[in-house]
Design an enzyme around this catalytic site. Structure first.
Site, PDB file in Angstrom:
ATOM      1  N   ASN A   1      64.884 -26.794  29.389  1.00  0.00           N
ATOM      2  CA  ASN A   1      63.959 -25.685  29.125  1.00  0.00           C
ATOM      3  C   ASN A   1      63.817 -24.730  30.309  1.00  0.00           C
ATOM      4  O   ASN A   1      63.703 -23.521  30.128  1.00  0.00           O
ATOM      5  CB  ASN A   1      62.595 -26.202  28.653  1.00  0.00           C
ATOM      6  CG  ASN A   1      61.855 -26.968  29.720  1.00  0.00           C
ATOM      7  OD1 ASN A   1      62.465 -27.614  30.567  1.00  0.00           O
ATOM      8  ND2 ASN A   1      60.548 -26.884  29.693  1.00  0.00           N
TER       9      ASN A   1
ATOM     10  N   GLY B   1      61.500 -34.662  31.740  1.00  0.00           N
ATOM     11  CA  GLY B   1      61.919 -34.632  30.346  1.00  0.00           C
ATOM     12  C   GLY B   1      60.878 -35.243  29.444  1.00  0.00           C
ATOM     13  O   GLY B   1      59.685 -35.264  29.763  1.00  0.00           O
TER      14      GLY B   1
ATOM     15  N   GLY C   1      61.382 -40.859  29.502  1.00  0.00           N
ATOM     16  CA  GLY C   1      60.736 -41.255  30.758  1.00  0.00           C
ATOM     17  C   GLY C   1      60.348 -42.732  30.742  1.00  0.00           C
ATOM     18  O   GLY C   1      60.514 -43.435  31.744  1.00  0.00           O
TER      19      GLY C   1
ATOM     20  N   GLU D   1      58.204 -36.593  35.448  1.00  0.00           N
ATOM     21  CA  GLU D   1      57.493 -35.364  35.049  1.00  0.00           C
ATOM     22  C   GLU D   1      57.745 -35.200  33.565  1.00  0.00           C
ATOM     23  O   GLU D   1      58.835 -34.813  33.154  1.00  0.00           O
ATOM     24  CB  GLU D   1      58.037 -34.149  35.816  1.00  0.00           C
ATOM     25  CG  GLU D   1      57.968 -34.274  37.334  1.00  0.00           C
ATOM     26  CD  GLU D   1      56.556 -34.256  37.876  1.00  0.00           C
ATOM     27  OE1 GLU D   1      55.620 -33.911  37.129  1.00  0.00           O
ATOM     28  OE2 GLU D   1      56.380 -34.616  39.050  1.00  0.00           O
TER      29      GLU D   1
ATOM     30  N   GLU E   1      55.665 -32.569  41.938  1.00  0.00           N
ATOM     31  CA  GLU E   1      56.680 -31.619  42.385  1.00  0.00           C
ATOM     32  C   GLU E   1      55.954 -30.606  43.263  1.00  0.00           C
ATOM     33  O   GLU E   1      54.739 -30.453  43.164  1.00  0.00           O
ATOM     34  CB  GLU E   1      57.287 -30.860  41.197  1.00  0.00           C
ATOM     35  CG  GLU E   1      57.788 -31.719  40.060  1.00  0.00           C
ATOM     36  CD  GLU E   1      59.245 -32.129  40.185  1.00  0.00           C
ATOM     37  OE1 GLU E   1      59.734 -32.284  41.325  1.00  0.00           O
ATOM     38  OE2 GLU E   1      59.882 -32.309  39.138  1.00  0.00           O
TER      39      GLU E   1
HETATM   40  P1  NAD Z   1      64.970 -35.312  27.324  1.00  0.00           P
HETATM   41  O1  NAD Z   1      64.175 -36.474  27.838  1.00  0.00           O
HETATM   42  O2  NAD Z   1      65.621 -35.443  26.008  1.00  0.00           O
HETATM   43  O3  NAD Z   1      66.147 -34.969  28.349  1.00  0.00           O
HETATM   44  C1  NAD Z   1      65.904 -34.703  29.714  1.00  0.00           C
HETATM   45  C2  NAD Z   1      67.113 -35.141  30.524  1.00  0.00           C
HETATM   46  O4  NAD Z   1      67.241 -36.569  30.429  1.00  0.00           O
HETATM   47  C3  NAD Z   1      68.436 -34.575  30.038  1.00  0.00           C
HETATM   48  O5  NAD Z   1      69.257 -34.292  31.143  1.00  0.00           O
HETATM   49  C4  NAD Z   1      69.022 -35.717  29.220  1.00  0.00           C
HETATM   50  O6  NAD Z   1      70.419 -35.681  29.110  1.00  0.00           O
HETATM   51  C5  NAD Z   1      68.556 -36.923  30.031  1.00  0.00           C
HETATM   52  N1  NAD Z   1      68.473 -38.185  29.285  1.00  0.00           N
HETATM   53  C6  NAD Z   1      68.262 -38.363  27.965  1.00  0.00           C
HETATM   54  N2  NAD Z   1      68.274 -39.689  27.673  1.00  0.00           N
HETATM   55  C7  NAD Z   1      68.465 -40.350  28.842  1.00  0.00           C
HETATM   56  C8  NAD Z   1      68.569 -41.733  29.193  1.00  0.00           C
HETATM   57  N3  NAD Z   1      68.465 -42.693  28.290  1.00  0.00           N
HETATM   58  N4  NAD Z   1      68.763 -42.036  30.501  1.00  0.00           N
HETATM   59  C9  NAD Z   1      68.859 -41.071  31.437  1.00  0.00           C
HETATM   60  N5  NAD Z   1      68.790 -39.753  31.155  1.00  0.00           N
HETATM   61  C10 NAD Z   1      68.582 -39.390  29.883  1.00  0.00           C
HETATM   62  O7  NAD Z   1      64.005 -34.054  27.399  1.00  0.00           O
HETATM   63  P2  NAD Z   1      64.307 -32.556  26.920  1.00  0.00           P
HETATM   64  O8  NAD Z   1      64.211 -32.487  25.458  1.00  0.00           O
HETATM   65  O9  NAD Z   1      65.552 -32.076  27.592  1.00  0.00           O
HETATM   66  O10 NAD Z   1      63.083 -31.770  27.613  1.00  0.00           O
HETATM   67  C11 NAD Z   1      61.891 -31.469  26.981  1.00  0.00           C
HETATM   68  C12 NAD Z   1      60.771 -32.327  27.499  1.00  0.00           C
HETATM   69  O11 NAD Z   1      60.646 -32.191  28.921  1.00  0.00           O
HETATM   70  C13 NAD Z   1      59.417 -31.910  26.947  1.00  0.00           C
HETATM   71  O12 NAD Z   1      58.668 -33.042  26.606  1.00  0.00           O
HETATM   72  C14 NAD Z   1      58.765 -31.179  28.132  1.00  0.00           C
HETATM   73  O13 NAD Z   1      57.351 -31.120  28.100  1.00  0.00           O
HETATM   74  C15 NAD Z   1      59.278 -31.980  29.273  1.00  0.00           C
HETATM   75  N6  NAD Z   1      59.185 -31.230  30.523  1.00  0.00           N
HETATM   76  C16 NAD Z   1      58.301 -31.659  31.477  1.00  0.00           C
HETATM   77  C17 NAD Z   1      58.152 -30.942  32.663  1.00  0.00           C
HETATM   78  C18 NAD Z   1      57.197 -31.391  33.739  1.00  0.00           C
HETATM   79  O14 NAD Z   1      57.315 -30.915  34.848  1.00  0.00           O
HETATM   80  N7  NAD Z   1      56.270 -32.290  33.446  1.00  0.00           N
HETATM   81  C19 NAD Z   1      58.912 -29.788  32.864  1.00  0.00           C
HETATM   82  C20 NAD Z   1      59.800 -29.380  31.866  1.00  0.00           C
HETATM   83  C21 NAD Z   1      59.939 -30.113  30.698  1.00  0.00           C
END
Ligand code: NAD
Length: 476
Positions: free
Chosen positions: A146, A222, A227, A244, A457
């Site tokens: 994002n 993510g 997480g 995060e 962060e």
């Molecule tokens: P996601 O968890 O699907 O993916 C994030 C990253 O993790 C990607 O690089 C993905 O390839 C990797 N990933 C996925 N499965 C994994 C696994 N099993 N092991 C290791 N890595 C893995 O999240 P998304 O859909 O890309 O992002 C959206 C989410 O992120 C939303 O919930 C949003 O609120 C959150 N977000 C949080 C912050 C913050 O600072 N708190 C900032 C931006 C986005």
């Protein structure tokens, strides 16, 4: 583009590729290797080899490299922003903001490079102690799609300044700008192997990185579910982890708020980046005394937003990142309609016409009178849908604000200091804004409470998170 390992562009070991497509047009922009365990191992080996020399450098010298990289990014900001819009979809203006935000972060960490100091503790007859902050070793950064540029900055800025080396895995849909930024860091003097980028999918490259025995710290941004998995694996392998995660930020607008300013705050807070921001305004609670006029003004503004290809001029909102993400939004709004859990005032559908056919566009959507417990307010809605609820008083607003599992950010719009104090004391969130929402400059520690994560962060806090404290005890 290829992966960046040990200062080289590198193909994947098993020659599988991931297509990177423009979410506004569905067109193929480029492809990147689908990294495997073996690619991760190569990258970690290269980060390990680079660690000793990088950690030995004066912090000021490491800071200067970050500073030079920031200047190169500023010089190239238009090209970088274009690349970001092509792969992520956001309006070019927002991409420029994000690229400049990345440069701001690197400059901030370069600027505090002289301030990382230890302590001396005098213990009279027992002796004296010297406490130092040392880098941890090889760290992993796993980031979402994002805000790929900003979040890369949040992680590499403090991690590299502290003397760690790093392997970063971008989201599989948005790896290109991250790869280009890694090259720029090297052009600015970052030694080969200090930052390595492994492209690939989460369940393969991401998980291999989390499990790799030489990784000492993982910084993940993510989804909450991902997480949770990472926390579990990291716990089993006794690794330090910063998470995060998702959010569902409430915005509380009290009867004494400056209404027009609050309307603009809600508009930007929700529809920036097509609503795909962790700290977006995801629930709006408006005091009943102003609810009618506020909602009317907000609807008028929502209806003026222009949606289209982010490269176009005067576009307020681009497409969503993918068909899957848009599908989640379609389903959530459809459920609201079918269960009669709210009134759709604006939007509530995809866009028709040839300009929208191949992209993942969704209309900016405003839903009023959303009932407590509806999916639109209990889940994180990661798209351009804003639920508005009317509240009779501050007590109700605070109670409702705290009903979700999340605790990333929250805002209150008021002129009254006592209201501000109550919201700060009682709403459970890592950051409380007053009369604004979303802004996260590099100086300000940022992160969640409750299910939104741990660790911080930005600021000195993030730098501390990438160091370990060691003590020399001198018994005279
Ligand atoms: P996601 O968890 O699907 O993916 C994030 C990253 O993790 C990607 O690089 C993905 O390839 C990797 N990933 C996925 N499965 C994994 C696994 N099993 N092991 C290791 N890595 C893995 O999240 P998304 O859909 O890309 O992002 C959206 C989410 O992120 C939303 O919930 C949003 O609120 C959150 N977000 C949080 C912050 C913050 O600072 N708190 C900032 C931006 C986005």
């Amino acid at each position: 583009m290829l992966m960046r390992i040990g200062g080289n562009d590198v193909e994947g070991v098993d020659s599988r590729w991931i297509d990177v497509k423009n979410p506004a047009t569905g067109e193929l922009i480029d492809k990147v290797p689908a990294g495997t365990d073996e690619d991760v191992s190569r990258a970690v080996d290269s980060a390990e080899a680079a660690f000793a020399a990088w950690a030995k450098k004066a912090m000021r010298d490491r800071g200067m490299i970050l500073y030079h990289a920031a200047q190169k990014v500023r010089d190239q900001h238009k090209d970088l922003a274009r690349l970001l819009t092509l792969e992520q979809g956001k309006p070019i203006r927002e991409s420029i903001d994000e690229v400049r935000g990345y440069a701001n972060i690197l400059e901030f960490y370069a600027g505090i490079s002289a301030h990382q100091q230890g302590e001396a503790i005098r213990l009279a007859h027992q002796g004296d102690c010297i406490v130092v902050h040392q880098p941890i070793g090889v760290c992993a950064a796993i980031i979402p799609w994002n805000m790929p540029v900003l979040i890369m900055g949040w992680k590499i800025g403090p991690a590299l300044l502290a003397g760690n080396t790093m392997v970063l895995k971008p989201a599989s849909s948005t790896p290109l700008t991250n790869l280009r930024l890694a090259q720029i860091l090297e052009e600015a003097g970052l030694p080969a192997g200090v930052l390595n980028i492994v492209t690939g999918r989460g369940e393969s490259a991401g998980e291999a990185l989390v499990k790799h025995p030489a990784i000492r710290k993982i910084s993940f941004t993510g989804d909450c579910t991902t997480g949770g998995k990472i926390r579990q694996i990291a716990g089993m392998h006794k690794k330090d982890v910063t998470l995060e995660l998702g959010g569902s930020d409430p915005m509380i607008v009290m009867h004494d708020a400056a209404i027009d300013k609050a309307v603009e705050g809600a508009l930007r807070g929700r529809f920036y980046n097509a609503g795909q921001t962790c700290t977006a305004v995801k629930r709006l609670y408006v005091h009943e005394k102003i609810a009618t006029v506020f909602t009317q003004k907000l609807k008028e503004r929502v209806d003026t937003l222009s949606v289209g290809n982010g490269l176009g001029s005067r576009i307020d909102m681009g497409p969503m990142i993918s068909k899957e993400q848009r599908e989640k939004i379609l389903q959530a709004v459809e459920e609201t309609r079918q269960k009669e859990e709210g009134t759709i005032l604006s939007g509530g559908s995809t866009l028709k016409g040839s300009a929208y056919e191949q992209g993942y566009f969704y209309r900016p959507t405003l839903v009023s009178n959303v009932v407590p417990g509806a999916r639109l307010v209990t889940n994180e809605i990661f798209g351009p849908v804003l639920p508005v609820m009317t509240v009779p008083d501050l007590d109700t607003a605070i109670r409702e604000a705290n009903t979700t599992q999340y605790g990333l950010g929250a805002s209150v719009w008021t002129q009254d200091l006592a209201t501000v104090k109550r919201v700060f004391d009682e709403v459970k969130a890592g950051i409380i804004w007053v009369n604004r929402h979303l802004t996260v400059p590099p100086e300000v520690p940022f992160g969640g409470v409750k299910a939104s994560g741990n660790g911080r962060e930005n600021g000195q806090h993030a730098l501390d998170g990438y160091t370990q404290t060691r003590t020399l005890f001198l018994g005279w």
